[in-house]
Motif scaffolding. Structure first.
Motif, PDB file in Angstrom:
ATOM      1  N   GLY A   1       0.687  -1.156  -0.320  1.00  0.00           N
ATOM      2  CA  GLY A   1      -0.009  -0.068   0.184  1.00  0.00           C
ATOM      3  C   GLY A   1       0.558   1.351   0.038  1.00  0.00           C
ATOM      4  N   TRP A   2       0.515   1.990   1.003  1.00  0.00           N
ATOM      5  CA  TRP A   2       0.917   4.037   0.679  1.00  0.00           C
ATOM      6  C   TRP A   2       2.236   3.722   2.147  1.00  0.00           C
ATOM      7  CZ3 TRP A   2       1.192   5.390   5.796  1.00  0.00           C
ATOM      8  CH2 TRP A   2       0.067   5.284   6.253  1.00  0.00           C
ATOM      9  N   GLY A   3       2.528   2.017   2.241  1.00  0.00           N
ATOM     10  CA  GLY A   3       3.624   2.224   3.169  1.00  0.00           C
ATOM     11  C   GLY A   3       4.339   1.728   4.527  1.00  0.00           C
ATOM     12  N   PRO A   4       1.941   1.683   4.794  1.00  0.00           N
ATOM     13  CA  PRO A   4       2.689   2.229   6.334  1.00  0.00           C
ATOM     14  C   PRO A   4       3.452   0.958   7.304  1.00  0.00           C
ATOM     15  CG  PRO A   4       0.845   1.263   6.107  1.00  0.00           C
ATOM     16  CD  PRO A   4       1.590   1.793   4.992  1.00  0.00           C
ATOM     17  N   ILE A   5       3.593  -0.477   6.822  1.00  0.00           N
ATOM     18  CA  ILE A   5       4.828  -1.324   7.732  1.00  0.00           C
ATOM     19  C   ILE A   5       6.268  -1.014   6.748  1.00  0.00           C
ATOM     20  CG2 ILE A   5       4.844  -3.142   7.163  1.00  0.00           C
ATOM     21  CD1 ILE A   5       1.743  -4.642   7.192  1.00  0.00           C
ATOM     22  N   SER A   6       6.365  -0.932   5.764  1.00  0.00           N
ATOM     23  CA  SER A   6       7.047  -0.551   5.465  1.00  0.00           C
ATOM     24  C   SER A   6       8.357   0.679   6.211  1.00  0.00           C
ATOM     25  CB  SER A   6       7.218   0.007   4.040  1.00  0.00           C
ATOM     26  OG  SER A   6       7.381  -1.343   3.145  1.00  0.00           O
ATOM     27  N   ILE A   7       7.860   1.982   6.582  1.00  0.00           N
ATOM     28  CA  ILE A   7       7.816   3.057   6.975  1.00  0.00           C
ATOM     29  C   ILE A   7       8.346   2.556   9.145  1.00  0.00           C
ATOM     30  CG2 ILE A   7       7.713   4.765   7.673  1.00  0.00           C
ATOM     31  CD1 ILE A   7       6.041   5.462   4.858  1.00  0.00           C
TER      32      ILE A   7
ATOM     33  N   ALA B   1      12.228   1.313  12.463  1.00  0.00           N
ATOM     34  CA  ALA B   1      12.451   0.867  13.821  1.00  0.00           C
ATOM     35  C   ALA B   1      14.150   0.001  13.496  1.00  0.00           C
ATOM     36  CB  ALA B   1      11.884  -0.360  14.139  1.00  0.00           C
ATOM     37  N   ALA B   2      14.453  -0.598  12.491  1.00  0.00           N
ATOM     38  CA  ALA B   2      15.426  -0.857  11.787  1.00  0.00           C
ATOM     39  C   ALA B   2      16.620  -0.727  10.663  1.00  0.00           C
ATOM     40  CB  ALA B   2      15.360  -2.148  11.524  1.00  0.00           C
ATOM     41  N   PRO B   3      17.376   0.497  11.097  1.00  0.00           N
ATOM     42  CA  PRO B   3      17.842   1.365  10.079  1.00  0.00           C
ATOM     43  C   PRO B   3      19.030   1.330   9.532  1.00  0.00           C
ATOM     44  CG  PRO B   3      18.507   2.109  12.686  1.00  0.00           C
ATOM     45  CD  PRO B   3      17.191   1.342  12.826  1.00  0.00           C
ATOM     46  N   HIS B   4      19.588  -0.267   9.853  1.00  0.00           N
ATOM     47  CA  HIS B   4      20.274  -1.167   8.863  1.00  0.00           C
ATOM     48  C   HIS B   4      19.445  -2.758   8.214  1.00  0.00           C
ATOM     49  CE1 HIS B   4      23.224   0.877  11.880  1.00  0.00           C
ATOM     50  NE2 HIS B   4      23.041   0.631  12.962  1.00  0.00           N
TER      51      HIS B   4
ATOM     52  N   ARG C   1       7.829   5.516  -2.248  1.00  0.00           N
ATOM     53  CA  ARG C   1       9.122   6.229  -3.019  1.00  0.00           C
ATOM     54  C   ARG C   1       9.010   7.776  -1.948  1.00  0.00           C
ATOM     55  NH1 ARG C   1       7.842   3.403  -7.918  1.00  0.00           N
ATOM     56  NH2 ARG C   1       9.048   1.390  -8.305  1.00  0.00           N
ATOM     57  N   ARG C   2       7.456   8.213  -2.260  1.00  0.00           N
ATOM     58  CA  ARG C   2       7.537   9.755  -1.800  1.00  0.00           C
ATOM     59  C   ARG C   2       7.559   9.704  -0.604  1.00  0.00           C
ATOM     60  NH1 ARG C   2       3.925  12.676  -5.097  1.00  0.00           N
ATOM     61  NH2 ARG C   2       4.053  12.438  -6.921  1.00  0.00           N
ATOM     62  N   ASN C   3       7.237   8.798   0.332  1.00  0.00           N
ATOM     63  CA  ASN C   3       7.037   8.908   1.628  1.00  0.00           C
ATOM     64  C   ASN C   3       8.591   8.820   2.147  1.00  0.00           C
ATOM     65  OD1 ASN C   3       4.502   9.536   2.075  1.00  0.00           O
ATOM     66  ND2 ASN C   3       3.676   7.760   1.997  1.00  0.00           N
ATOM     67  N   ALA C   4       9.459   7.637   1.611  1.00  0.00           N
ATOM     68  CA  ALA C   4      10.356   7.432   2.470  1.00  0.00           C
ATOM     69  C   ALA C   4      11.617   8.202   1.483  1.00  0.00           C
ATOM     70  CB  ALA C   4      11.220   6.307   0.924  1.00  0.00           C
ATOM     71  N   GLU C   5      11.709   9.269   0.730  1.00  0.00           N
ATOM     72  CA  GLU C   5      12.146  10.891   0.312  1.00  0.00           C
ATOM     73  C   GLU C   5      11.695  11.490   1.284  1.00  0.00           C
ATOM     74  OE1 GLU C   5      13.439  13.112  -2.942  1.00  0.00           O
ATOM     75  OE2 GLU C   5      11.910  12.181  -3.211  1.00  0.00           O
ATOM     76  N   SER C   6      10.795  11.598   1.340  1.00  0.00           N
ATOM     77  CA  SER C   6      10.250  12.875   2.890  1.00  0.00           C
ATOM     78  C   SER C   6      11.095  12.722   4.240  1.00  0.00           C
ATOM     79  CB  SER C   6       8.523  13.259   2.511  1.00  0.00           C
ATOM     80  OG  SER C   6       7.871  12.427   3.037  1.00  0.00           O
ATOM     81  N   LEU C   7      10.759  10.855   4.401  1.00  0.00           N
ATOM     82  CA  LEU C   7      10.871  10.891   5.920  1.00  0.00           C
ATOM     83  C   LEU C   7      12.376  11.118   6.322  1.00  0.00           C
ATOM     84  CD1 LEU C   7       8.059   8.663   6.579  1.00  0.00           C
ATOM     85  CD2 LEU C   7       8.724  11.337   7.656  1.00  0.00           C
ATOM     86  N   GLY C   8      13.061  10.599   4.549  1.00  0.00           N
ATOM     87  CA  GLY C   8      14.721  10.530   5.170  1.00  0.00           C
ATOM     88  C   GLY C   8      15.066   9.307   4.736  1.00  0.00           C
TER      89      GLY C   8
END
Length: 214
Positions: A69-75, A80-83, A100-107
């Protein structure tokens, strides 16, 4: 939407980009969603139940969000696990664009939002966390799970949330019958009309018993 569903490859409905506020991984965030994807106006109840009942993530490795979906689980996993490397997999191109938009906006640089065929064949997953698209129909859903669950690493778990009224108990029975030997499945939690199912892939070969000698 007629025949246009959140599991359509290219939704024909108006995109209608919108910003919503959600809390993911303990952080208050603004994310972008759109029409033609699953639960565009809020974090859906099933995913919230999954978050409330799943264990901490492994510290690293490859993780799979099946039906992103728009990414809640992926985000959530990426925060929680940046590595770790998070694979957000969906057939809906609009959903992948939103991830992709959300990942980019959240760094977040550790999310790969891709179509199923774009995941390299040699990737194995330390965990799968999913609110799977039940409404695609039983045959399609079973095909998805038969494709991805065998790619769990040994001693790793898949956590699925499924609405009870949409066949969670029958799905649990199917999982138990389909993935054996070498796997186990049980209902880990129940809440707000949803079941959280845990499927574990055990080691292969299993640990040998300790030999006892006089």
């Amino acid at each position: 939407m007629g025949s246009d569903h959140y599991f359509s490859a290219t939704p024909a409905s108006a995109q209608n980009l919108r910003a919503i506020n959600v809390t993911l991984a303990g952080r208050d965030l603004e994310v972008t969603t759109a029409g033609g994807v699953f639960s565009p106006d809020r974090l859906d109840a099933g995913t919230a139940v999954l978050f409330a009942n799943m264990p901490p993530l492994p510290p690293g490795g490859d993780f799979l969000d099946l039906g992103s979906g728009w990414g809640p689980i992926s985000i959530t996993m990426a925060l929680a696990a940046p590595h770790a490397t998070v694979w957000a997999v969906d057939v809906n191109e609009r959903a992948l664009d939103l991830v992709r938009r959300n990942a980019e906006s959240l760094g977040l640089t550790n999310i790969n939002a891709v179509l199923p065929d774009d995941v390299p064949d040699d990737v194995v997953f330390r965990t799968i966390r999913s609110n799977p698209p039940i409404r695609v129909g039983k045959n399609v859903l079973h095909g998805m799970l038969e494709r991805w669950i065998p790619r769990l690493d040994e001693h790793s778990d898949a956590w699925l949330v499924v609405q009870r009224n949409l066949g969670s108990d029958s799905l649990q029975r199917w999982l138990a019958a389909t993935f054996q030997p070498g796997y186990s499945v049980h209902r880990a939690a129940t809440g707000k009309g949803y079941r959280v199912l845990k499927l574990r892939r055990h080691g292969n070969p299993p640990t040998e018993p300790i030999a006892v000698t006089d």
